[in-house]
Scaffold this motif. Structure first.
Motif, short mmCIF file in Angstrom:
data_model
loop_
_atom_site.label_atom_id
_atom_site.label_comp_id
_atom_site.label_asym_id
_atom_site.label_seq_id
_atom_site.Cartn_x
_atom_site.Cartn_y
_atom_site.Cartn_z
N ARG A 1 0.89 -1.18 0.00
CA ARG A 1 0.00 0.00 0.00
C ARG A 1 0.92 1.22 0.00
O ARG A 1 1.08 1.89 1.03
CB ARG A 1 -0.87 0.03 1.26
CG ARG A 1 -1.68 -1.25 1.51
CD ARG A 1 -2.39 -1.12 2.85
NE ARG A 1 -3.04 -2.35 3.27
CZ ARG A 1 -4.31 -2.67 2.98
NH1 ARG A 1 -5.06 -1.85 2.29
NH2 ARG A 1 -4.81 -3.80 3.41
N LYS B 1 -4.67 -1.72 -1.32
CA LYS B 1 -3.54 -2.63 -1.53
C LYS B 1 -3.38 -2.94 -3.02
O LYS B 1 -4.38 -3.14 -3.72
CB LYS B 1 -3.85 -3.91 -0.76
CG LYS B 1 -2.69 -4.81 -0.51
CD LYS B 1 -3.17 -5.97 0.37
CE LYS B 1 -2.05 -6.60 1.13
NZ LYS B 1 -2.57 -7.46 2.20
N GLN C 1 -7.36 -0.72 6.71
CA GLN C 1 -6.14 -0.51 5.92
C GLN C 1 -4.91 -0.48 6.84
O GLN C 1 -5.02 -0.69 8.05
CB GLN C 1 -6.27 0.83 5.17
CG GLN C 1 -7.49 0.89 4.25
CD GLN C 1 -7.62 2.21 3.54
OE1 GLN C 1 -7.52 3.27 4.16
NE2 GLN C 1 -7.83 2.16 2.24
#
Ligand code: MG
Length: 394
Positions: free
Chosen positions: A110, A215, A167
């Motif tokens: 990410r 991602k 996340q």
């Protein structure tokens, strides 16, 4: 504002996965002129992050070094067989250094971490033992019933109003997350650290995530990221101007070309007025000052220096910011020497220096109709314009 002790970003780059299609682990894969890992490292530079520590898989040392280019980082920690073991190894390495108060645990896949997300996480950490970025779900959710391999039948709907996408980076108070990982007795494939933290009874707050943190998993994710980077570039124009006076001599340098002439050009370096104007245009496009700031005439190192080095320096500054040079245009202003016979050679030199196709380089010449200092043959002037694309500030 975040209290005593250091804040470390622990970047997990230990995956071997190749769902994106290549044989290369995705954190080392190329993305918009860099690697995914290099983007991740660059985006974690933040005023409140004191140090960055990578965790890689055994045998990935060379890949990691190549992926980072000239970025200077502490030696990577070697991870374990699972993500949870890799994070644990990283945390244990940090524990040995002392004074770590906060850790942001982040997946290298990410890469585009906005500063604002880090701000929100560290603010939430003042009141909580952990904090994670989350986003709401837009799509309807449902269970799928079916045997593996077949297209499943749609099952019951799942209410989405209490569900979020979690996340990274995930922020924790360091001693708390270290002991949570040391005590983890759950599944070997814990997919994130909030899960490990909550199992140990830690309170984990949520802050607003960002879809730039999605991602990179499949080839389409890489294509989307490439498009986003390209469209997020801002076009910037830089202007350069330079003059050098004639002096005694039998040749001069213009655009990296040695031109025989009855006089030379006076200057501290090789007095290449074309490359000086071009350097200033490139520096101007990225707001990096002027040639005198980078190469002071008072510095003996630049005495007689080839001006190609100045252009190379400016081009490297742009590349270092993730920028691209699109086009340069130069006008040489003099009565003599005649520039026409040398234009193509100068164009080829500049194209080579900037690694541009010659079609993206323009070299023009004019006189001033015998008016002014160039008209009187006292010197040569050059103007340059550079068009550059630079990434938006994160
Ligand atoms: Mg000059």
């Amino acid at each position: 504002m975040s209290g005593p002790g250091r804040t470390v970003a622990l970047v997990v780059a230990a995956g071997a996965g190749s769902r994106a299609g290549g044989a290369l682990a995705k954190q080392f894969a190329p993305l918009a002129g860099e690697t995914v890992l290099a983007h991740a490292v660059d985006h974690l530079r933040h005023p409140q992050i004191d140090e960055l520590q990578l965790v890689i898989a055994p045998g990935q040392e060379d890949l990691c070094r190549r992926a980072l280019g000239n970025r200077a980082l502490p030696a990577p920690v070697v991870g374990g067989a699972t993500r949870q073991q890799s994070v644990r190894n990283g945390l244990e390495a940090l524990a040995g250094r002392g004074d770590v108060a906060r850790v942001l645990i982040h997946d290298a896949a990410r890469p585009f971490v906005p500063d604002a997300v880090v701000d929100r996480l560290l603010a939430a950490l003042e009141q909580n033992e952990g904090a994670v970025p989350v986003l709401p779900l837009a799509d309807s959710l449902a269970l799928a019933d079916g045997s593996p391999g077949a297209d499943p039948m749609l099952g019951d709907a799942v209410p989405r109003d209490r569900l979020v996408r979690v996340q990274t980076p995930q922020a924790f108070r360091f001693p708390a997350i270290l002991s949570a990982h040391l005590g983890w007795a759950g599944a070997a494939d814990a997919t994130d650290d909030a899960q490990v933290a909550r199992a140990a009874g830690l309170r984990v707050a949520t802050v607003q995530g960002d879809d730039r943190l999605d991602k990179l998993t499949f080839a389409e994710d890489f294509e989307r990221a490439e498009r986003r980077i390209a469209s997020a570039m801002t076009s910037c124009t830089g202007l350069g101007f330079d003059v050098h006076a004639f002096t005694a001599g039998d040749h001069l340098w213009l655009g990296g070309e040695r031109i025989a002439h009855e006089r030379g050009l006076a200057g501290h370096s090789d007095a290449d007025v074309v490359l000086h104007a071009l350097t200033d245009a490139l520096l101007g496009a990225c707001g990096a000052g002027d040639i005198g700031d980078h190469f002071p005439p008072s510095d003996p190192r630049w005495r007689g220096a080839a001006s190609s080095g100045f252009v190379g320096h400016a081009a490297a500054l742009i590349a270092g910011r993730g920028g691209r040079i699109d086009h340069v245009d130069v006008t040489i202003i003099c009565e003599a020497p005649r520039i026409g016979p040398h234009k193509e050679a100068i164009r080829a030199n500049v194209a080579h220096l900037l690694q541009l196709p010659p079609a993206r380089v323009s070299i023009k010449a004019t006189t001033t109709e015998r008016l002014g200092f160039t008209g009187r043959g006292e010197g040569i002037a050059a103007q340059a314009v550079a068009t550059v694309r630079l990434p938006e500030e994160k």
